[in-house]
Design an enzyme around this catalytic site. Sequence first.
Site, mmCIF file in Angstrom:
data_model
loop_
_atom_site.group_PDB
_atom_site.id
_atom_site.type_symbol
_atom_site.label_atom_id
_atom_site.label_comp_id
_atom_site.label_asym_id
_atom_site.label_seq_id
_atom_site.Cartn_x
_atom_site.Cartn_y
_atom_site.Cartn_z
ATOM 1 N N LYS A 125 0.842 -1.191 0.000
ATOM 2 C CA LYS A 125 0.000 0.000 0.000
ATOM 3 C C LYS A 125 0.882 1.247 0.000
ATOM 4 O O LYS A 125 1.810 1.357 0.794
ATOM 5 C CB LYS A 125 -0.913 -0.015 1.229
ATOM 6 C CG LYS A 125 -2.125 0.886 1.139
ATOM 7 C CD LYS A 125 -3.078 0.604 2.283
ATOM 8 C CE LYS A 125 -4.369 1.399 2.139
ATOM 9 N NZ LYS A 125 -5.349 1.082 3.207
ATOM 10 N N GLU A 146 -19.234 -5.092 10.421
ATOM 11 C CA GLU A 146 -20.093 -4.271 11.276
ATOM 12 C C GLU A 146 -21.163 -5.079 11.993
ATOM 13 O O GLU A 146 -21.467 -4.819 13.161
ATOM 14 C CB GLU A 146 -20.751 -3.172 10.436
ATOM 15 C CG GLU A 146 -19.785 -2.126 9.905
ATOM 16 C CD GLU A 146 -19.140 -2.503 8.586
ATOM 17 O OE1 GLU A 146 -18.317 -1.714 8.081
ATOM 18 O OE2 GLU A 146 -19.466 -3.608 8.080
ATOM 19 N N ARG A 187 -25.592 -1.084 7.895
ATOM 20 C CA ARG A 187 -25.314 -2.485 7.588
ATOM 21 C C ARG A 187 -25.651 -3.392 8.776
ATOM 22 O O ARG A 187 -25.790 -4.603 8.607
ATOM 23 C CB ARG A 187 -23.843 -2.668 7.221
ATOM 24 C CG ARG A 187 -23.328 -1.652 6.216
ATOM 25 C CD ARG A 187 -21.943 -1.990 5.737
ATOM 26 N NE ARG A 187 -22.007 -2.958 4.645
ATOM 27 C CZ ARG A 187 -20.942 -3.523 4.086
ATOM 28 N NH1 ARG A 187 -19.733 -3.229 4.535
ATOM 29 N NH2 ARG A 187 -21.064 -4.373 3.088
#
Length: 616
Positions: A257, A343, A371
Site C-alpha cells: 500500500k 459491522e 449495515r
Amino acid sequence: MATTLSDSPLSLLERVADPGVLRTLPADQLPLLAHEIRQFLVERVCATGGHLGPNLGVVELTLALHRVFDSPRDALVFDTGHQAYVHKMLTGRQEYFDRLRQTGGLSGYPSRSESVHDLVANSHASTALSYADGLAKARQLAGEQDRAVVAIVGDGALTGGMAFEALNNLGTAQDRPVIAVLNDNGRSYAPTVGALAGQLGALRRGGGTGVCRNFFTDLGFVYFGPVDGHDTGEVEGVLRRARAMNRPVVVHVVTVKGKGHRPSETDAVDCLHTVNAVVPASARGGTRSSTRSWTSVFGQALAELAAARPEVVAVSAAMLQPTGLGPMRERFPQRVFDVGIAEQHAVTSAAGLAMGGLHPVVAIYATFVNRAFDQVLLDVALHRLPVTFVLDRAGITGPDGPSHHGMWDLSLLAMVPGLRLAAPREAAQLPALLAEAVAWDEGPTVVRLPKATAGAPIEAVASMDGVDILHRGKGRPLDVLLVPVGPLAHAAVEAAGILEHEHGIGCTVADPRWVLPVNPALPSLAARHQVVVSIEDGVRTGGVGAALSQQCQDHGITTPVHRLGLPRAFIPHGPRSQLLAQAGLDAPGVVQAVRTATANRPAHRLSSLQRHGGAG
C-alpha cells in the site's frame, strides 16, 4: 479498427486513453507507464484530497487486469472502490482528476454515471464477491460464459461477513467461473486482523505459485499465488491462466500500500490510506490550524471516561484511528477490540460484551451502522442491553458522496424501541453527553457526530426539563419554535436573529440534546407557538421531525410541525457547507422556510406562551 499508439509528443500515460490502447503497448514500456501513473496520482490526489495509498498499491495490478480482460464486456468489480483511481485513468478519465471529489467532478469511487466501465457505485466493503456471484449466474443463464467476471477484493474487505457468504456460494459452482483477485497488502485502513490474516500471512511466507491446500482450495477454488503484485508481467500471466481454468479461481496478489511514494509507504494513517488537499504554507499563513475535530474530542473524552469507569470497552470495525479510538487504545489496549470490516459482528459482539457486565462503546461511521441495523434492533435493543454507539460522520460528510453521507441513521434508529439518541450541538458538549450515554444501563444509546471541526460554543440562555433554550425572543410575539438537531443549532440561532430583526418574527430555539425519543417537554413547548420548524441533517422521512410531529399529534397539539431535512435521494459529493445550503439547512434556508410556513398563519396572535411568561 484497433486503437494503436501514435508518435505524438504526449507522455505515455496521455497516449493510453483507453484499455484498447493499453493492450497494444509493448511489455517493456509498462514500467515507465506505471511510473507515470504514480507521478500523476501523487500530484493530482495531493491537490484535491482522496485515497492515495490504496491506488499507488494497485498500479501494476490494474494494468494487468485491463490487458487481460476486455472491460466492459468482461466485468471488473472493485470492492470498496477506493482502489479504482488507476482504473478510472485507464478508461478515459485522466483529464477530470483536477476536480476529483469536488462538486460536479469525478467521484472518489466507481460511478455508473461516469463510465460503462464502472459497474458498482456502492463504496461499502465486502460486496464485490456477491455482485460477481450474481453476474456470473446471469451470464450463465444468458449463455454468455465467455464473458469473464472478476472481483478485486482487498484482504481487509475479505474479513466481512458478506465476503464469506459469497465464497460459500462461489466455491460450489464449478461450472460458473468467477476470478477473485485478492489484493493482499496486510491492511484495510489499519492492519488486517484475525485468523484469516494469519492464513494469508502463512501463504505469503510459503512463496511460489505451486499447488497447495489452503482455505480457498478447501472451499472449491483453484488457488494461484502468492503473486508479486508489482510485476505486471507476472500478474498478467497468472490472470491468463486463471481465465483459462473456466471455474472459480482465487488469484492471491501481494502488494504494498502506497508503493513508490515514501510518505504513503511509511505513514501509518494519514498518507497511507487517504490525503487531504495540500494547502501551500503561503495560503495558510505558514501555520496549520489548531482547531480540533469532533472525532479527536470524542477520542480524548472516551479515554478519560474509560479511566474513570473500568467497565467501559470499545469496539471498532477496522476503523480505530478514523473513529477516534487511538487514545483509548494507547492507554487501555486490552479494552479495545478491532473486529475487522465486520459491522454486523461488531454489534452482536458488543451485545455479548454487555451481557458479560461491560459497557461497550461501538465507534462506527454513521453510514456503516446501516449495515448492522438488524443487529442493533434484535441483538441489542430487544435485550435492553447497555451498548453505546458513537456515529462519526453523521449527516452530510462531503467529498465521499452518496454511499458515505451519514443521512439514514436518524430515520432507521427512530424505529428502535428503547433506544436513546443524543446529538450534541457543539464539540464542547460531547463529553457530557457521552458520559450520560455510558451511564445509562437500561438499553442502547447513540451519540452522533458530524465530520467537522469543533466550532464556537452556543451557550444556553435557559433550560427546560433537559431541553436547552438557545434563543428566546424578547418583546415580540413568539411565533416560531425552531428545533435543530445537533450542530444545525448554529444555523437555527443565526436564522432566529435574522427573522426577528429583519422580518419581525419572534423565535425560540430549543436544543433537545437527546433527540430520540422525543422529550415530552417539546410538545408542551410546541403548544405555546404558532409554528414549529424542525431542522435535521438526515432524511426528512421518518426522522426527528417526523417523531416530533407524531408526538404533538398524540398529545392533541395542533401546532403544525414543518420538517426541514435532507431529501429522500442520493446526494452527490461536494463541500459539506454547500450541500447543506442546497438542502435549505443553512441560516438563509431556515429563514426562507419559516417565512413560507408563517405566511398564511394569523398575524401575531397572542400566544399562550406570552400568557405563561416565556419559554423557559
